[in-house]
Design an enzyme around this catalytic site. Sequence first.
Site, PDB file in Angstrom:
ATOM      1  CG  HIS A 354      11.967   6.800  38.505  1.00  0.00           C
ATOM      2  ND1 HIS A 354      12.121   6.824  39.881  1.00  0.00           N
ATOM      3  CD2 HIS A 354      11.923   8.086  38.113  1.00  0.00           C
ATOM      4  CE1 HIS A 354      12.167   8.085  40.283  1.00  0.00           C
ATOM      5  NE2 HIS A 354      12.046   8.859  39.230  1.00  0.00           N
ATOM      6  CG  HIS A 429       8.066   6.408  39.211  1.00  0.00           C
ATOM      7  ND1 HIS A 429       6.714   6.474  38.946  1.00  0.00           N
ATOM      8  CD2 HIS A 429       8.514   7.689  39.134  1.00  0.00           C
ATOM      9  CE1 HIS A 429       6.371   7.728  38.713  1.00  0.00           C
ATOM     10  NE2 HIS A 429       7.436   8.485  38.815  1.00  0.00           N
TER      11      HIS A 429
END
Length: 506
Positions: A354, A429
């Site tokens: 991420h 995320h």
Amino acid sequence: MVVREYNEEMKYIERLSPNSFLIKKGFQSNMNVEGIFYANSRLEKLMFDELRNACRPGMTGGFLPGVKQIANVAALPGIVGRSVGLPDIHSGYGFAIGNMAAFDMSDPTSIVSPGGVGFDINCGVRLLRTNLFEKDVQPVKEQLAQSLFDHIPVGVGSKGIIPMNAHDLEEALEMGMDWSLREGYVWAEDKEHCEEYGRMLNADPSKVSLRAKKRGLPQLGTLGAGNHYAEIQVVEEIYDKYAASKMGIEELGQICVMIHSGSRGFGHQVATDALVEMEKAMKRDKIETNDRQLACARINSPEGQNYLKAMSAAANFAWVNRSSMTFLTRQAFAKQFNTTPDDLDMHVIYDVSHNVAKMEEHMVNGRPKQLLVHRKGSTRAFPPHHPLIPVDYQLTGQPVLVGGSMGTCSFVLTGTETGMVETFGSTCHGAGRSLSRAKSRRNLDYKDVLRDLEEKGISIRVASPKLVQEEAPDSYKDVRDVVQTCHDVGISNKAIKLRPIAVIKG
């Protein structure tokens, strides 16, 4: 920089739907595209409170509010679509954390920005499943937590126990998980369930400074501090039975292990080195940005290419790191249950990054284009039938691993076609901070945080107890709000909810 009163600022922000807001051109100067952010009623309050506070006279220092950062990114050369703020967005260096932006690679003015990747390059999450259930683990939970803590080096200055010399490091930086496979630390199938198969092919270790390599060498196979953790989790809810079964999750109560870590000091040094070079390149190429922290270079310039090659090496470092910790986790479980990782069915469900910038093909105005997609605090979420996701997930869409804050639930989501159109295949995320680390230290007591975890029945092993309050659930947004917002706007679908029963932290 434009300074206006809050009511004036709000004229540039338009609600598009119950959970999405448009940031119009003019909100910040030189915007090439519009901005958008996703937030439900609770999350939008945090966004607007942050903006309101920044409009007060004398409010300086720290990062700009998230909405401003989204708009400043919208002013970068070569950006296409919109500058996207995901529901877990919070202020960061240059780009907000939770900001996605894509740049047209055929446009000679397009840029790459280290601030759009973050300092912890390829910070990401890996999820392992097991054939154990909560009833199997509960009686030995403390011993298992201790076994994990003993096996995985954690904390700020932790040193790895995977044998590694300078030559090995060069190979690992180039080969990523192929190095881990060759050295016997992973199973061949692990790679199949990993974004990019655990290897960025354009990595070039020669573009990485000696200082970065010196910082990285002792840290391979270590968890690090901050919001990094290894968690033993229980499947608490299944929202999508078909997707869950494809991931090997059939029943409630099944035990999983989530590992959240990145490229440690190595990635940080790569980013720091690149920022110095890019400031020079900006002067030479006369690139103007709204914020000094948005240092960048043309993608095709030597500085841009060098950064992408070094960033890819750092991404490979992070995959080797998570692979080494996968090996140590399997060892810890096997030792505790006196069997083999194979017999415990300890397969990798998926591994996602991420914090990364990647070249991808997307549709822009109805035509396919090669884009450099920056995802910072944002996860790739490709839909069913996408050629870049594993065979096992072709019918479900790519698994997306969303870690909650310490002691709260985590989620597995799947990618969607809507996400492909709206956010270039990106979703949230994690929970996203609502309090800065400094404020968390001032406002929270680590003893209360540890007590709260114990009351929830969560075993905790932590290398630096006094850092715990920085990661307390009260320092974060509610991950349930974040995940539900993404689900409601259609950029990802909920599949599985996981509840922690043991946490290992730096």
